[in-house]
Design a protein around this motif. Structure first.
Motif, PDB file in Angstrom:
ATOM      1  N   LEU A  60       1.056  -1.308   0.214  1.00  0.00           N
ATOM      2  CA  LEU A  60      -0.203  -0.143  -0.090  1.00  0.00           C
ATOM      3  C   LEU A  60       0.725   1.060  -0.062  1.00  0.00           C
ATOM      4  CD1 LEU A  60      -2.638  -0.857   2.456  1.00  0.00           C
ATOM      5  CD2 LEU A  60      -3.101  -0.655  -0.264  1.00  0.00           C
ATOM      6  N   ILE A  61       2.361   0.930   0.504  1.00  0.00           N
ATOM      7  CA  ILE A  61       2.866   2.689   0.456  1.00  0.00           C
ATOM      8  C   ILE A  61       3.274   2.401  -0.859  1.00  0.00           C
ATOM      9  CG2 ILE A  61       4.540   3.512   1.821  1.00  0.00           C
ATOM     10  CD1 ILE A  61       4.105   1.807   4.404  1.00  0.00           C
ATOM     11  N   MET A  62       4.167   1.740  -1.328  1.00  0.00           N
ATOM     12  CA  MET A  62       4.626   1.443  -2.491  1.00  0.00           C
ATOM     13  C   MET A  62       3.934   1.752  -4.148  1.00  0.00           C
ATOM     14  SD  MET A  62       7.984   0.652  -1.669  1.00  0.00           S
ATOM     15  CE  MET A  62       8.777   1.053  -3.313  1.00  0.00           C
ATOM     16  N   ILE A  63       2.540   0.992  -4.204  1.00  0.00           N
ATOM     17  CA  ILE A  63       2.168   1.541  -4.888  1.00  0.00           C
ATOM     18  C   ILE A  63       1.725   2.894  -5.945  1.00  0.00           C
ATOM     19  CG2 ILE A  63      -0.429   0.983  -6.188  1.00  0.00           C
ATOM     20  CD1 ILE A  63      -0.586  -1.174  -5.126  1.00  0.00           C
ATOM     21  N   PRO A  64       1.788   3.591  -4.641  1.00  0.00           N
ATOM     22  CA  PRO A  64       1.310   4.998  -5.173  1.00  0.00           C
ATOM     23  C   PRO A  64       2.249   5.952  -5.945  1.00  0.00           C
ATOM     24  CG  PRO A  64       0.169   4.967  -3.066  1.00  0.00           C
ATOM     25  CD  PRO A  64       1.452   3.527  -3.080  1.00  0.00           C
ATOM     26  N   LEU A  65       3.535   5.316  -4.518  1.00  0.00           N
ATOM     27  CA  LEU A  65       5.367   5.746  -5.156  1.00  0.00           C
ATOM     28  C   LEU A  65       5.624   5.445  -6.950  1.00  0.00           C
ATOM     29  CD1 LEU A  65       6.906   5.560  -1.592  1.00  0.00           C
ATOM     30  CD2 LEU A  65       6.186   7.660  -2.547  1.00  0.00           C
ATOM     31  N   LEU A  66       5.273   3.824  -6.561  1.00  0.00           N
ATOM     32  CA  LEU A  66       5.307   4.112  -8.301  1.00  0.00           C
ATOM     33  C   LEU A  66       4.415   4.004  -9.108  1.00  0.00           C
ATOM     34  CD1 LEU A  66       5.440   0.104  -8.078  1.00  0.00           C
ATOM     35  CD2 LEU A  66       7.454   1.508  -8.307  1.00  0.00           C
ATOM     36  N   GLY A  67       3.227   4.770  -9.120  1.00  0.00           N
ATOM     37  CA  GLY A  67       2.592   5.321 -10.004  1.00  0.00           C
ATOM     38  C   GLY A  67       3.295   7.010 -10.011  1.00  0.00           C
ATOM     39  N   THR A  68       3.411   7.469  -9.633  1.00  0.00           N
ATOM     40  CA  THR A  68       4.331   9.076  -9.350  1.00  0.00           C
ATOM     41  C   THR A  68       5.130   9.055  -9.903  1.00  0.00           C
ATOM     42  OG1 THR A  68       4.308   8.541  -6.914  1.00  0.00           O
ATOM     43  CG2 THR A  68       3.885  10.653  -7.632  1.00  0.00           C
ATOM     44  N   GLY A  69       6.354   8.197 -10.001  1.00  0.00           N
ATOM     45  CA  GLY A  69       7.612   8.005 -10.280  1.00  0.00           C
ATOM     46  C   GLY A  69       7.570   7.986 -12.265  1.00  0.00           C
ATOM     47  N   ALA A  70       6.226   7.186 -12.712  1.00  0.00           N
ATOM     48  CA  ALA A  70       6.306   6.927 -13.803  1.00  0.00           C
ATOM     49  C   ALA A  70       5.585   8.363 -14.133  1.00  0.00           C
ATOM     50  CB  ALA A  70       5.208   6.014 -13.773  1.00  0.00           C
ATOM     51  N   ALA A  71       4.678   8.573 -13.607  1.00  0.00           N
ATOM     52  CA  ALA A  71       4.143   9.759 -13.936  1.00  0.00           C
ATOM     53  C   ALA A  71       5.223  10.826 -14.377  1.00  0.00           C
ATOM     54  CB  ALA A  71       2.801  10.455 -13.526  1.00  0.00           C
ATOM     55  N   ALA A  72       6.290  11.600 -13.600  1.00  0.00           N
ATOM     56  CA  ALA A  72       6.491  12.221 -13.405  1.00  0.00           C
ATOM     57  C   ALA A  72       7.764  12.340 -14.491  1.00  0.00           C
ATOM     58  CB  ALA A  72       7.509  12.248 -12.394  1.00  0.00           C
ATOM     59  N   ALA A  73       8.577  10.976 -14.865  1.00  0.00           N
ATOM     60  CA  ALA A  73       9.162  10.855 -16.267  1.00  0.00           C
ATOM     61  C   ALA A  73       8.463  10.681 -17.279  1.00  0.00           C
ATOM     62  CB  ALA A  73       9.910   8.960 -16.208  1.00  0.00           C
ATOM     63  N   HIS A  74       7.514  10.511 -17.826  1.00  0.00           N
ATOM     64  CA  HIS A  74       6.941  10.519 -19.048  1.00  0.00           C
ATOM     65  C   HIS A  74       5.379  11.944 -18.914  1.00  0.00           C
ATOM     66  CE1 HIS A  74       8.241   7.472 -19.862  1.00  0.00           C
ATOM     67  NE2 HIS A  74       8.035   6.144 -18.629  1.00  0.00           N
ATOM     68  N   ALA A  75       5.654  12.866 -18.288  1.00  0.00           N
ATOM     69  CA  ALA A  75       5.073  13.865 -18.567  1.00  0.00           C
ATOM     70  C   ALA A  75       4.852  14.179 -20.565  1.00  0.00           C
ATOM     71  CB  ALA A  75       5.819  15.380 -17.473  1.00  0.00           C
ATOM     72  N   ASP A  76       3.050  15.077 -20.431  1.00  0.00           N
ATOM     73  CA  ASP A  76       3.030  15.132 -21.501  1.00  0.00           C
ATOM     74  C   ASP A  76       3.857  16.330 -21.790  1.00  0.00           C
ATOM     75  OD1 ASP A  76       1.476  13.433 -21.523  1.00  0.00           O
ATOM     76  OD2 ASP A  76      -0.218  14.553 -21.297  1.00  0.00           O
ATOM     77  N   SER A  77       4.499  16.151 -23.440  1.00  0.00           N
ATOM     78  CA  SER A  77       4.988  17.685 -23.583  1.00  0.00           C
ATOM     79  C   SER A  77       4.578  17.608 -25.239  1.00  0.00           C
ATOM     80  CB  SER A  77       6.506  16.993 -23.980  1.00  0.00           C
ATOM     81  OG  SER A  77       7.335  18.237 -24.887  1.00  0.00           O
ATOM     82  N   PHE A  78       3.987  18.986 -25.152  1.00  0.00           N
ATOM     83  CA  PHE A  78       2.956  19.368 -26.641  1.00  0.00           C
ATOM     84  C   PHE A  78       4.323  19.768 -27.392  1.00  0.00           C
ATOM     85  CE2 PHE A  78       0.445  18.528 -23.513  1.00  0.00           C
ATOM     86  CZ  PHE A  78      -1.084  17.719 -23.889  1.00  0.00           C
ATOM     87  N   GLY A  79       4.067  20.751 -28.874  1.00  0.00           N
ATOM     88  CA  GLY A  79       4.628  21.323 -30.094  1.00  0.00           C
ATOM     89  C   GLY A  79       4.318  21.193 -31.315  1.00  0.00           C
ATOM     90  N   ALA A  80       4.106  21.801 -31.799  1.00  0.00           N
ATOM     91  CA  ALA A  80       3.191  22.433 -33.301  1.00  0.00           C
ATOM     92  C   ALA A  80       4.363  22.839 -34.248  1.00  0.00           C
ATOM     93  CB  ALA A  80       1.913  23.414 -32.361  1.00  0.00           C
ATOM     94  N   ILE A  81       3.555  23.192 -35.685  1.00  0.00           N
ATOM     95  CA  ILE A  81       3.866  23.683 -37.114  1.00  0.00           C
ATOM     96  C   ILE A  81       3.263  24.448 -36.818  1.00  0.00           C
ATOM     97  CG2 ILE A  81       5.245  23.084 -39.236  1.00  0.00           C
ATOM     98  CD1 ILE A  81       5.763  20.596 -37.940  1.00  0.00           C
ATOM     99  N   SER A  82       3.242  25.670 -37.423  1.00  0.00           N
ATOM    100  CA  SER A  82       2.985  26.431 -38.444  1.00  0.00           C
ATOM    101  C   SER A  82       2.861  26.839 -39.505  1.00  0.00           C
ATOM    102  CB  SER A  82       2.566  27.649 -37.392  1.00  0.00           C
ATOM    103  OG  SER A  82       1.378  27.988 -36.355  1.00  0.00           O
ATOM    104  N   LEU A  83       1.993  27.197 -40.429  1.00  0.00           N
ATOM    105  CA  LEU A  83       2.703  27.628 -42.101  1.00  0.00           C
ATOM    106  C   LEU A  83       1.912  29.343 -42.169  1.00  0.00           C
ATOM    107  CD1 LEU A  83       3.443  26.432 -44.763  1.00  0.00           C
ATOM    108  CD2 LEU A  83       1.351  25.312 -44.546  1.00  0.00           C
ATOM    109  N   SER A  84       2.481  29.635 -43.460  1.00  0.00           N
ATOM    110  CA  SER A  84       1.987  30.331 -44.042  1.00  0.00           C
ATOM    111  C   SER A  84       1.226  29.731 -46.010  1.00  0.00           C
ATOM    112  CB  SER A  84       2.530  31.625 -44.597  1.00  0.00           C
ATOM    113  OG  SER A  84       2.436  32.127 -45.197  1.00  0.00           O
ATOM    114  N   PRO A  85       0.286  29.335 -45.766  1.00  0.00           N
ATOM    115  CA  PRO A  85       0.067  28.793 -47.498  1.00  0.00           C
ATOM    116  C   PRO A  85       0.368  29.686 -48.263  1.00  0.00           C
ATOM    117  CG  PRO A  85      -1.857  28.407 -45.785  1.00  0.00           C
ATOM    118  CD  PRO A  85      -1.237  29.847 -44.640  1.00  0.00           C
TER     119      PRO A  85
END
Length: 175
Positions: A60-85
């Protein structure tokens, strides 16, 4: 006829048969001992193993800790490309924490060179690419890797133009 037996601690080895009589000899004495790992001597530097028993409390102590590490290691990262037609000018961004930020940065970079910029593609933890043909037709797409994104953008562009070439690609999130 009696079969020879070995005394305790000795191993009986059959040598052969002479007539109706078996000839046997006793080998070197052998000892069978049980080795208890708790009493075994260890050399320096050898890790000591302890008897660890998982318990419900530990789980019960370890399960939440494992989840937090995985989420922190794989935080979402966004990117975009804009274009002038009209001009083919591009602006791009990568490694932003939200889609909105990534699109705003890409747009602001594109507006430095043209006034008709629009977000061609946005992506999360992936790569994006924009391809453009000589007649102004264009296409954009995203994928898990740079080459896949470029191929997908060329395929999207070929639906609207001929002779398409990738004019910009960008990856976000370590891809």
């Amino acid at each position: 006829m009696t079969v020879p037996t070995s005394p305790p601690g000795y191993n009986l080895t059959k040598i052969g048969v002479v007539g109706s009589r078996r000839i046997a000899r006793l080998d070197e004495p052998f000892l069978i001992r049980k080795i208890d790992p708790r009493h075994e001597k260890r050399s320096k530097g050898e890790p000591q193993m302890r008897n660890w028993k998982p318990t419900l409390k530990t789980a019960l102590i370890m399960i939440p800790l494992l989840g937090t590490g995985a989420a922190a290691a794989h935080a979402d990262s966004f990117g975009a490309i804009s274009l002038s037609p009209a001009t083919g000018a591009t602006g791009w961004s990568h490694d932003y924490s939200s889609r909105w930020e990534a699109e705003e940065v890409a747009q602001s970079h594109c507006y430095k060179y043209a006034g008709d910029c629009r977000v061609a593609i946005w992506f999360k933890n992936a790569c994006g690419a924009v391809a453009r043909g000589p007649d102004g037709g264009w296409g954009a797409d995203w994928a898990g890797g740079r080459r896949q994104a470029q191929r997908a953008a060329l395929a999207a562009c070929s639906n609207h133009a001929y002779g398409c070439e990738v004019i910009r690609w960008q990856c976000s999130g370590g891809y």
